[in-house]
Design an enzyme around this catalytic site. Structure first.
Site, mmCIF file in Angstrom:
data_model
loop_
_atom_site.group_PDB
_atom_site.id
_atom_site.type_symbol
_atom_site.label_atom_id
_atom_site.label_comp_id
_atom_site.label_asym_id
_atom_site.label_seq_id
_atom_site.Cartn_x
_atom_site.Cartn_y
_atom_site.Cartn_z
ATOM 1 N N LYS A 75 0.907 -1.316 0.196
ATOM 2 C CA LYS A 75 0.090 -0.059 0.215
ATOM 3 C C LYS A 75 0.892 1.341 -0.014
ATOM 4 O O LYS A 75 1.927 1.194 0.599
ATOM 5 C CB LYS A 75 -0.770 -0.152 1.216
ATOM 6 C CG LYS A 75 -1.833 1.059 1.210
ATOM 7 C CD LYS A 75 -2.979 1.052 2.874
ATOM 8 C CE LYS A 75 -3.945 1.872 2.444
ATOM 9 N NZ LYS A 75 -4.745 1.886 3.802
ATOM 10 N N SER A 150 -9.930 1.953 2.977
ATOM 11 C CA SER A 150 -8.703 2.748 2.210
ATOM 12 C C SER A 150 -7.887 1.701 1.229
ATOM 13 O O SER A 150 -7.130 2.393 0.316
ATOM 14 C CB SER A 150 -8.333 3.732 2.928
ATOM 15 O OG SER A 150 -7.202 3.130 3.739
ATOM 16 N N SER A 174 -10.253 -0.447 6.917
ATOM 17 C CA SER A 174 -9.465 -0.231 5.756
ATOM 18 C C SER A 174 -9.045 -1.271 5.223
ATOM 19 O O SER A 174 -8.513 -1.415 4.036
ATOM 20 C CB SER A 174 -8.366 0.950 5.806
ATOM 21 O OG SER A 174 -9.158 2.034 5.685
#
Lengths: 485, 95
Positions: A75, A150, A174
């Site tokens: 990420k 997210s 997330s």
């Protein structure tokens, strides 16, 4: 070649069916072809092939572990030395960190090959990946739907079988919510289990890093590499790391006490197809000998309001570091220092980030601190205590991960409160600091449904064992987009 | 609790955020919605319940007061928008 589990790829590498360089080339080609998903912000082909060569050399020396030579993605919230780390924000569009995050360091040390950095909601603030400065990510199951957020880029990349595993972070859901919406597995470890050194901070009393992959075994393999003590994160807990993968086989679903929180099944606005899939999943556990109990988490509906005081308050403090002076975006021709701060931040941050900074600033401002922040922290204790009581009677808690399947792009973007409610079943876990994972448990309307399992503090091994046990009885985790619905 | 455009301006100033005047009404509406949503907490009886800052009730770990990092000034300042002679440059503060 590459679209298999980490465990299968490790076996193939070890048998010599293919090299890490061949595998990495295959992954890079797949990423290249899947550009429409917008799952990646940065792809690092040259560096990946250098790392793959090193992994092959390491294997030739007889020094390979289960992740050596396996391509993964990070990420874009984790700092990577020499590789742009944007956090999905214009603010950090040109930020190239001078060091690696702990998680990156650890996975690199295990020999995993980083192929790139995945898209995400800006500063991890979002539940749909629509707040990214780099544009939304598409759900591989349906390109008109969001992948969740997210960690939407990591989820989409794993769901589309571009990479077998990716890292994510989970402040209010997330990792778990995008895992649910894309039909993969994702684990949020116990608060403090994984070091956050080099992970861009959002809400420091809630943030935690974790793995995303297609099955429980792969989560276990990744977590074993990611967890561990690190003095550079003062919240990181000094505690031994079990061999999570080895522990998978030692658990039996027979006798496992599973609690069903009635508030999670009677909540308003839950898609009936989601409830049905979760009830069927519970029956699989029951048939395998698990003991199912009704439990109550009475303050469940207060979790989202508590979170939307605490998380923005902490974010407003954490994000004060972006001032246009030391790194990140700087406005042009500032007339004075205040103008430099205000315009650099006004131009660098997107709307949702500004909104949360303002909510947090307000909640912490003179005269309001007690009414908002302190009050929310008191209710947070009530929510934590609910879990503590429930977990005296059960080993794990089972519930939906999200109230609906993947929703349409744009459908909630103009209504912050509706968007916040998509995390209604995940947020309480962060407030309590507990570990939880999401795993695929069927479909509703052709879109994946996620089952959430919540465990005792530091009991990740049991959660992974329960998920692995379920995956011995079902094949939802091996369904992939494009093959069927 | 309802926020108007003038209060948005005050909050944005505290947060050192430049906000377009044209967007103030939208921000006011969104912030009011969010505050209305969290307002329900005020009706919860929390008498005798202490605030929870750390989910595991842990305190920060202390370490010996020893230098553990080398001087990486050049490396860190290479990230900065404007530096000179080891300093970060900002608009003139003192006349």
């Amino acid at each position: 070649m590459h679209d298999r589990t980490i465990a299968e790829l490790a076996a193939g590498l070890s048998r010599g069916d293919f090299s890490s360089v061949e595998l990495t080339r295959s992954v890079l080609a797949a990423i290249d072809q899947a550009g429409d998903l917008n799952a990646f912000i940065t792809v690092t082909p040259e560096q990946a092939l250098v790392e793959a060569e090193a992994a092959d050399a390491r294997r030739a020396r007889g020094d390979a572990g289960p992740l050596t030579g396996v391509p993964i993605a990070h990420k874009d919230i984790f700092c990577t030395e020499g590789v742009r780390t944007s956090c999905g924000s214009h603010m950090l569009d040109t930020f190239v960190p001078p060091y690696d995050a702990f998680v990156v360091e650890r996975l690199r040390a295990a020999g995993a090959v980083m192929v790139g950095k995945t898209n995400m909601d800006e500063f991890a603030m979002g539940s749909s990946n629509e707040t990214s400065w780099y544009g939304p990510v598409r759900n591989p199951w349906d390109s008109t739907a969001v992948p969740g957020g997210s960690s939407g880029g990591s989820a989409a990349a794993v769901a589309a079988r571009l990479v077998p595993g990716a890292t994510g972070t989970d402040t209010g859901g997330s990792i778990r919510q995008p895992a649910a919406l894309t039909g993969i597995c994702g684990l949020k470890p116990t608060y403090g289990r994984v070091s956050r050194y080099g992970m861009v901070a959002f809400a420091s009393s809630l943030d935690q890093a974790g793995p995303m992959a297609t099955d429980a075994r792969d989560l276990a393999l990744m977590l074993s590499a990611m967890a561990g003590f690190d003095p550079r994160d003062s919240t990181c807990v000094e505690r031994g790391v079990p061999d999570y993968a080895a522990a998978l086989g030692q658990q039996d679903l027979a006798g496992l006490r599973i609690g069903l929180p009635r508030e999670y099944f009677s909540a308003e606005g839950v898609d009936p197809g989601v409830t049905r899939a979760i009830e069927e999943a519970v029956e699989v556990f029951r048939a395998a000998g698990a003991e199912i109990r009704d439990i109550s988490l009475p303050n469940t509906e207060l979790a989202v309001p508590v979170y939307y005081v605490i998380a923005p308050a902490e974010a407003s403090s954490n994000l004060s570091r972006f001032d246009g002076v030391r790194y990140g975006h700087r406005c042009s021709d500032p007339v004075d220092l205040e103008d430099l701060y205000k315009r650099s931040r006004g131009e660098g941050f997107g709307e949702e980030v500004k909104r949360r900074i303002m909510v947090g600033t307000y909640a912490l401002s003179a005269g309001y601190y007690d009414a908002y922040y302190l009050k929310a922290q008191r209710v947070r204790r009530m929510i934590r205590d609910d879990f503590a009581r429930a977990l005296e009677e059960v080993d794990v808690i089972a519930a939906p991960t999200a109230p609906s399947t993947a929703f349409a792009l744009g459908s909630k973007a103009d209504d912050p409160v509706q968007m916040y409610l998509s995390d209604i079943f995940t947020i309480a876990v962060n407030l309590a600091g507990l570990p939880a994972l999401s795993l695929p448990a069927g479909f509703s309307g052709g879109r994946p449904v996620g089952l959430q399992l919540i465990g005792h503090y530091f009991d990740e091994a049991r959660l992974l064992g329960a998920a692995h046990g379920y995956q011995q009885h079902t094949d939802w985790h091996s369904r992939r987009p494009g093959a069927e619905g | 609790m309802s926020i108007d455009a003038r209060e948005v301006g005050q909050i944005a100033h505290l947060a050192r955020l430049a906000i377009n005047a044209a967007d103030s009404e939208v921000h006011a509406r969104n912030l009011s919605d969010i505050l209305a949503f969290v307002e329900r907490l005020s009706g919860i009886d929390t008498a005798g319940i202490g605030p929870l800052a750390h989910p595991l009730d842990m305190t920060q770990r202390l370490r010996p007061d020893e230098v553990s990092e080398g001087d990486l000034r050049e490396r860190f300042q290479a990230l900065a928008p404007a530096t000179a002679e080891g300093h970060y440059l900002v608009p003139r503060v003192i006349e």
